[in-house]
Write a protein that holds these residues in place. Structure first.
Motif, PDB file in Angstrom:
ATOM      1  N   PHE A 116       0.739  -1.265   0.115  1.00  0.00           N
ATOM      2  CA  PHE A 116       0.157  -0.093  -0.106  1.00  0.00           C
ATOM      3  C   PHE A 116       0.834   1.235   0.079  1.00  0.00           C
ATOM      4  O   PHE A 116       0.853   1.846  -0.609  1.00  0.00           O
ATOM      5  N   ASN A 117       2.329   1.028   0.570  1.00  0.00           N
ATOM      6  CA  ASN A 117       3.048   2.516   0.701  1.00  0.00           C
ATOM      7  C   ASN A 117       3.318   2.603  -0.371  1.00  0.00           C
ATOM      8  O   ASN A 117       3.535   3.647  -0.852  1.00  0.00           O
ATOM      9  N   LEU A 118       3.604   1.665  -1.728  1.00  0.00           N
ATOM     10  CA  LEU A 118       4.305   1.748  -2.878  1.00  0.00           C
ATOM     11  C   LEU A 118       3.049   2.923  -3.563  1.00  0.00           C
ATOM     12  O   LEU A 118       3.530   3.126  -4.401  1.00  0.00           O
ATOM     13  N   LEU A 119       1.593   2.101  -3.848  1.00  0.00           N
ATOM     14  CA  LEU A 119       0.999   2.260  -4.148  1.00  0.00           C
ATOM     15  C   LEU A 119       0.560   3.967  -3.418  1.00  0.00           C
ATOM     16  O   LEU A 119       0.242   4.541  -4.630  1.00  0.00           O
ATOM     17  N   GLU A 120       0.816   4.595  -2.481  1.00  0.00           N
ATOM     18  CA  GLU A 120       0.500   6.120  -2.235  1.00  0.00           C
ATOM     19  C   GLU A 120       1.982   6.507  -2.685  1.00  0.00           C
ATOM     20  O   GLU A 120       1.572   7.854  -3.138  1.00  0.00           O
ATOM     21  N   GLU A 121       2.807   6.026  -3.242  1.00  0.00           N
ATOM     22  CA  GLU A 121       4.166   6.646  -3.414  1.00  0.00           C
ATOM     23  C   GLU A 121       3.903   6.478  -5.138  1.00  0.00           C
ATOM     24  O   GLU A 121       4.809   8.072  -5.335  1.00  0.00           O
ATOM     25  N   LEU A 122       3.360   6.008  -5.562  1.00  0.00           N
ATOM     26  CA  LEU A 122       3.059   6.047  -7.392  1.00  0.00           C
ATOM     27  C   LEU A 122       2.150   7.335  -7.286  1.00  0.00           C
ATOM     28  O   LEU A 122       2.009   7.840  -7.843  1.00  0.00           O
ATOM     29  N   ARG A 123       1.466   7.715  -6.915  1.00  0.00           N
ATOM     30  CA  ARG A 123      -0.108   8.833  -6.224  1.00  0.00           C
ATOM     31  C   ARG A 123       1.111   9.616  -6.584  1.00  0.00           C
ATOM     32  O   ARG A 123       0.760  10.772  -7.002  1.00  0.00           O
ATOM     33  N   ASN A 124       1.022  10.029  -5.204  1.00  0.00           N
ATOM     34  CA  ASN A 124       2.078  11.449  -5.110  1.00  0.00           C
ATOM     35  C   ASN A 124       2.677  11.830  -6.264  1.00  0.00           C
ATOM     36  O   ASN A 124       3.437  12.951  -5.917  1.00  0.00           O
ATOM     37  N   ALA A 125       3.677  10.567  -6.509  1.00  0.00           N
ATOM     38  CA  ALA A 125       4.425  11.175  -7.655  1.00  0.00           C
ATOM     39  C   ALA A 125       4.000  11.468  -8.949  1.00  0.00           C
ATOM     40  O   ALA A 125       4.707  11.513 -10.174  1.00  0.00           O
ATOM     41  N   GLY A 126       2.760  11.437  -9.187  1.00  0.00           N
ATOM     42  CA  GLY A 126       1.557  11.888  -9.776  1.00  0.00           C
ATOM     43  C   GLY A 126       1.514  10.848 -10.811  1.00  0.00           C
ATOM     44  O   GLY A 126       1.085  11.047 -12.679  1.00  0.00           O
ATOM     45  N   ALA A 127       1.082   9.994 -10.808  1.00  0.00           N
ATOM     46  CA  ALA A 127       1.249   8.098 -11.727  1.00  0.00           C
ATOM     47  C   ALA A 127      -0.423   8.678 -11.883  1.00  0.00           C
ATOM     48  O   ALA A 127      -0.894   8.208 -10.610  1.00  0.00           O
ATOM     49  N   GLU A 128      -1.007   8.529 -13.233  1.00  0.00           N
ATOM     50  CA  GLU A 128      -2.425   8.465 -13.621  1.00  0.00           C
ATOM     51  C   GLU A 128      -3.488   7.488 -13.634  1.00  0.00           C
ATOM     52  O   GLU A 128      -4.444   7.261 -13.289  1.00  0.00           O
ATOM     53  N   ALA A 129      -2.527   5.967 -13.801  1.00  0.00           N
ATOM     54  CA  ALA A 129      -3.127   4.830 -13.854  1.00  0.00           C
ATOM     55  C   ALA A 129      -1.899   4.305 -13.184  1.00  0.00           C
ATOM     56  O   ALA A 129      -1.160   3.904 -13.869  1.00  0.00           O
ATOM     57  N   ILE A 130      -2.633   3.553 -12.537  1.00  0.00           N
ATOM     58  CA  ILE A 130      -2.192   2.010 -11.789  1.00  0.00           C
ATOM     59  C   ILE A 130      -2.912   0.749 -12.651  1.00  0.00           C
ATOM     60  O   ILE A 130      -3.700   0.543 -12.092  1.00  0.00           O
ATOM     61  N   GLU A 131      -2.186  -0.500 -12.412  1.00  0.00           N
ATOM     62  CA  GLU A 131      -2.553  -1.648 -12.608  1.00  0.00           C
ATOM     63  C   GLU A 131      -2.033  -2.842 -11.571  1.00  0.00           C
ATOM     64  O   GLU A 131      -0.219  -2.490 -11.845  1.00  0.00           O
ATOM     65  N   VAL A 132      -1.645  -3.668 -11.414  1.00  0.00           N
ATOM     66  CA  VAL A 132      -0.465  -4.702 -10.601  1.00  0.00           C
ATOM     67  C   VAL A 132      -1.299  -6.241 -10.604  1.00  0.00           C
ATOM     68  O   VAL A 132      -2.191  -6.510 -10.295  1.00  0.00           O
ATOM     69  N   ASN A 133      -0.863  -6.707 -11.356  1.00  0.00           N
ATOM     70  CA  ASN A 133      -1.033  -8.651 -11.571  1.00  0.00           C
ATOM     71  C   ASN A 133      -2.576  -8.293 -12.082  1.00  0.00           C
ATOM     72  O   ASN A 133      -3.488  -9.465 -11.741  1.00  0.00           O
ATOM     73  N   GLY A 134      -2.261  -7.507 -12.747  1.00  0.00           N
ATOM     74  CA  GLY A 134      -4.268  -7.499 -13.572  1.00  0.00           C
ATOM     75  C   GLY A 134      -5.388  -6.517 -13.162  1.00  0.00           C
ATOM     76  O   GLY A 134      -6.488  -7.541 -12.810  1.00  0.00           O
ATOM     77  N   VAL A 135      -5.395  -6.115 -11.847  1.00  0.00           N
ATOM     78  CA  VAL A 135      -5.999  -5.612 -10.992  1.00  0.00           C
ATOM     79  C   VAL A 135      -5.942  -3.953 -11.156  1.00  0.00           C
ATOM     80  O   VAL A 135      -4.999  -3.938 -10.785  1.00  0.00           O
ATOM     81  N   ARG A 136      -7.025  -3.499 -12.002  1.00  0.00           N
ATOM     82  CA  ARG A 136      -7.304  -2.440 -11.830  1.00  0.00           C
ATOM     83  C   ARG A 136      -6.934  -0.883 -10.549  1.00  0.00           C
ATOM     84  O   ARG A 136      -7.543  -1.649  -9.500  1.00  0.00           O
ATOM     85  N   LEU A 137      -6.439  -0.080  -9.949  1.00  0.00           N
ATOM     86  CA  LEU A 137      -6.175   0.596  -8.601  1.00  0.00           C
ATOM     87  C   LEU A 137      -7.104   1.453  -9.039  1.00  0.00           C
ATOM     88  O   LEU A 137      -6.591   2.748  -9.772  1.00  0.00           O
ATOM     89  N   VAL A 138      -7.955   2.393  -7.506  1.00  0.00           N
ATOM     90  CA  VAL A 138      -8.753   3.018  -8.595  1.00  0.00           C
ATOM     91  C   VAL A 138      -8.670   3.577  -6.478  1.00  0.00           C
ATOM     92  O   VAL A 138      -8.086   3.372  -5.720  1.00  0.00           O
ATOM     93  N   THR A 139      -9.694   4.720  -6.620  1.00  0.00           N
ATOM     94  CA  THR A 139      -9.417   5.696  -5.398  1.00  0.00           C
ATOM     95  C   THR A 139      -9.713   5.053  -4.019  1.00  0.00           C
ATOM     96  O   THR A 139      -9.490   4.922  -2.695  1.00  0.00           O
ATOM     97  N   THR A 140     -10.190   4.170  -4.119  1.00  0.00           N
ATOM     98  CA  THR A 140     -11.148   2.912  -3.208  1.00  0.00           C
ATOM     99  C   THR A 140     -10.160   1.598  -3.152  1.00  0.00           C
ATOM    100  O   THR A 140     -10.313   1.045  -1.910  1.00  0.00           O
ATOM    101  N   SER A 141      -9.219   1.422  -3.665  1.00  0.00           N
ATOM    102  CA  SER A 141      -8.091   0.224  -3.881  1.00  0.00           C
ATOM    103  C   SER A 141      -8.130   0.259  -2.241  1.00  0.00           C
ATOM    104  O   SER A 141      -7.410   1.055  -1.669  1.00  0.00           O
ATOM    105  N   TYR A 142      -7.766  -0.977  -2.359  1.00  0.00           N
ATOM    106  CA  TYR A 142      -7.572  -1.572  -0.899  1.00  0.00           C
ATOM    107  C   TYR A 142      -6.423  -2.800  -0.266  1.00  0.00           C
ATOM    108  O   TYR A 142      -6.619  -3.649  -1.259  1.00  0.00           O
TER     109      TYR A 142
END
Length: 254
Positions: free
Chosen positions: A149-175
């Motif tokens: 989750f820390n990796l996800l937060e740092e990607l967002r803070n760095a300006g990532a606009e679209a993210i997926e991991v292992n075929g799952v799309r990450l959105v604002t409600t992802s956990y």
């Protein structure tokens, strides 16, 4: 009562002193030694607090190496350039909307652009563009959900606009949640290795993730592997269909 008549005009000795004048005299600063000492102590305390805050900030920066300071400066500079570009873009849109000839077309273009942006951010639309691919793998023990989750937060803070991991799309409600020695992402179990794809400025994301104490150094400290590959073109194809609202209904326009 003699002190209450000090400074009174001649002939006013027999007139009683009003209540308001008595209150004003009581509240008048007298500059006693105790008051001066209290003020001096407050001034010294404020100065000491200011010096302590400045030293703590300076100590954090002084502990970094020169290349780390340069990396932080470059990141701040690039972020400032991005914000300047966004300001210029919004000013151009404003000017187009103000012009009489291009107002209708500009409004349609803006609506289309906003729809595409919201579709990407909400996960409803695939996306492609410059970005990074991150390979994360467990070490001797599985990585905890908080680390991912820390990796996800740092990607967002760095300006990532679209993210997926292992075929799952990450959105604002992802956990991420720990479950039986593994990790559950948005209700689905995922296993190592964790293959991340993020669209955004590659250099900014790469530098942000490698800052000492950041996401990737933390993964390595936990015994895991973490490598980043920057690319001019990556794709995020996983989609997320928004759930239908159970209680909210749109309001009809009047």
């Amino acid at each position: 009562m003699d002190d209450e008549r000090d400074g009174a005009p001649e002939g006013a000795e027999d007139r009683p002193v009003s209540g308001w004048r008595r209150v004003a005299r009581l509240l008048r600063p007298r500059g006693t030694r105790s008051e001066l000492l209290t003020g001096l102590l407050c001034l010294l305390l404020g100065f000491a607090l200011a010096v302590q805050v400045g030293q703590s900030t300076g100590d954090q920066l002084s502990s970094l190496r020169q290349d780390e300071l340069v990396r932080l400066l470059d990141e701040v500079t690039q972020r400032a350039d991005q914000l300047d570009a966004e300001v210029a873009n919004l000013e151009d849109i404003r000017d187009e909307l103000r012009s009489e000839d291009g107002r209708d077309q500009a409004a349609r273009d803006l609506a289309q652009q906003r729809a595409e942006q919201e579709g990407i951010l909400s996960g409803r639309l695939p996306a492609h563009g410059p970005g990074v691919q991150i390979h994360v793998e467990d070490g001797d023990r599985p990585l905890e959900a908080q680390v991912l989750f820390n990796l996800l937060e740092e990607l967002r803070n760095a300006g990532a606009e679209a993210i997926e991991v292992n075929g799952v799309r990450l959105v604002t409600t992802s956990y991420f949640v720990d479950s039986g020695g593994g990790v559950v992402l948005d209700g689905s179990a995922i296993v190592s290795p964790y293959e991340w794809t993020a669209i955004g400025d590659p250099e900014t994301i790469d530098r942000a993730l490698e800052i000492p104490g950041g996401a990737l150094p933390r993964i390595r400290e936990e015994g895991g592997e973490a490598t980043t590959t920057v690319s001019d073109q990556v794709r995020v194809d996983a989609l997320r269909i928004p759930a239908e609202p159970k209680h909210a209904e749109p309001v009809e326009e009047e």
